[in-house]
Design an enzyme around this catalytic site. Structure first.
Site, PDB file in Angstrom:
ATOM      1  CE1 TYR A 153      12.733 -20.504  19.812  1.00 57.99           C
ATOM      2  CE2 TYR A 153      14.891 -21.276  19.092  1.00 57.99           C
ATOM      3  CZ  TYR A 153      13.509 -21.379  19.072  1.00 57.99           C
ATOM      4  OH  TYR A 153      12.906 -22.366  18.324  1.00 57.99           O
ATOM      5  CD  GLU A 241       9.747 -22.781  19.716  1.00 59.47           C
ATOM      6  OE1 GLU A 241      10.223 -22.191  18.728  1.00 59.47           O
ATOM      7  OE2 GLU A 241       8.528 -22.952  19.889  1.00 59.47           O
TER       8      GLU A 241
END
Length: 440
Positions: A153, A241
């Site tokens: 991530y 993101e």
């Protein structure tokens, strides 16, 4: 793509990973989604990244089943992923009005892509984040499917407590990152970036190492991180993101006999205040999935958010809006919506605001709560009286004004001869608004 629920989750992540001292319990009586930000479809975000040197899967976009079939053939990939393009999340588990289950499908046969697209395009896709009837799919993305050997991530976001951008990463990607932050906070890493100096090679390398990239992949990941940061600045983003920020096994796609770091899915949030210098990006804004009343409000530079109560809130400023909704709730009422005038308001906007609020059949009362700093209360008062007369207002109206030219505004209202209930403060306004509905 992520929906407003995702924004709340990322707020939790920031609270957990970046600001542990702020985890004191807070209770919110009414939970609101903030102002509507620019919405881009998945393929638009991926094109932005690709155009700026960030590695993404090869893909094409199709408007028809025949175009999807041709795109699948042109990809010449071992496996193809077909994705319905809507803004809501949960597409993979969604159901189409055509009967097809799932908005994301994998296949090795280009002909199957055409058959599936025929059951997607033009039909509504219902997911856990759409209205019950779903959202009509107008485009599909046909992309090369790559195996992912490991998922991480990565996010770049503006963080107020750091006065600038922050890199946030975790070696555990491909899952709800807020769960990782809650259960394994030690697996959340951050790097504060000096916005003047920019991202340093050492910071990109350190984050790549924290994410678990080894050998030549560490340099690849660091290079991608720097390119994502450059994109973040270039497009005036408030957040980029990537989840998953992953690596492929050897011999994948066009990149035979090499490992590769790829941005498989991304969510980009933009600074609306930068619209004047990001015209090309804002021109891509997909408003087709908004409620019609939101688009109508935007035409007059008004911010509208619908709720499920019966007392309309007419305010200036999102903070004041949330306080107004909360105090209505605390006094036994339910807000039907709130409509934010913002600053620099004109009398014509006040009229249009009332027109929008009174068009909602749920609305049984209107509460106006204005704090006039930039806003001139007299302009608000003139707009209110004009709207009441021309629209022949049929529901109770409670008005609380404070600030610039408030005495002149109060005189305008009291001398209007209209059935307008004045309030001395917000508590008084809420009680009167709730009481006016209870009398019906």
């Amino acid at each position: 793509m992520a929906a407003p629920v995702g924004a709340q989750a990322r707020k939790l992540l920031r609270d957990l990973a970046l600001r542990p001292p702020l985890l004191a319990a807070r209770s919110q009586v009414v939970q609101l989604t903030s102002r509507r930000w620019l919405n881009l479809q998945e393929y638009q975000s991926k094109k932005l990244m690709s155009d700026n040197g960030v590695k993404v899967q090869r893909f094409f976009v199709a408007d028809t089943a025949s175009e999807a079939l041709e795109a699948a053939k042109r990809l010449n990939a071992k496996e193809i992923v077909l994705k319905a393009q809507i803004l809501a999340g949960g597409r993979g588990k969604g159901v189409f009005s055509s009967g097809l289950k799932g908005g994301v499908h994998l296949t090795k046969d280009p002909k199957v892509v055409g058959q599936l697209a025929k059951q997607m395009i033009g039909y509504n896709l219902a997911t856990k984040q759409t209205p019950k009837e779903g959202v009509k799919v107008k485009k599909v993305m046909v992309a090369e499917a790559l195996d992912i050997s490991r998922e991480t991530y990565l996010a770049i976001l503006m963080d107020r407590s750091c006065n600038g951008p922050v890199l946030v990463g975790s070696p555990q990607g491909g899952v709800d990152i807020e769960e990782v932050a809650a259960s394994n906070p030690e697996l959340i890493f951050k790097e504060q970036i000096d916005i003047i100096e920019g991202i340093k090679d050492s910071q990109a390398q350190q984050m790549a190492e924290n994410l678990g990239f080894l050998g030549p992949l560490k340099n690849q990941a660091a290079d991608q991180i720097k390119k994502l940061y450059n994109l973040f600045l270039k497009i005036d983003a408030t957040q980029v993101e990537v989840n998953p920020f992953g690596e492929t096994p050897e011999g994948q796609g066009m990149f035979v006999f090499s490992l590769l770091v790829v941005c498989f899915d991304a969510k980009i949030n933009f600074d609306d205040n930068a619209e004047f210098r990001q015209k090309d990006i804002f021109a891509m804004d997909d408003k087709s999935e908004n409620e019609p009343i939101e688009n109508e409000a935007a035409r007059y530079d008004l911010k509208y958010i619908g709720l499920d109560g019966n007392i309309a809130c007419f305010v200036n400023g999102a903070g004041l809006a949330m306080a107004t909704c909360d105090i209505i709730f605390l006094n036994g009422g339910k807000p039907a919506n709130f409509l934010d005038l913002g600053g620099g308001v004109k009398e014509s906007q006040v009229y249009q605001a009332f027109k929008l609020l009174t068009a909602d059949p749920k609305v049984e009362a209107i509460l106006v709560n204005i704090f006039g700093g930039i806003v001139n209360c007299a302009i608000i008062a003139n707009g209110i009286t004009k709207a009441c007369r021309e629209l022949e207002l049929k529901v109770p109206l409670v008005v609380r004004l404070e600030g610039t030219n408030v005495h002149e505004a109060q005189n305008i209202l009291s001398n209007s001869g209209l059935p307008i209930t004045s309030a001395v403060d917000l508590e008084d306004a809420a009680k009167k608004a709730v009481a006016s509905v209870a009398k019906k």
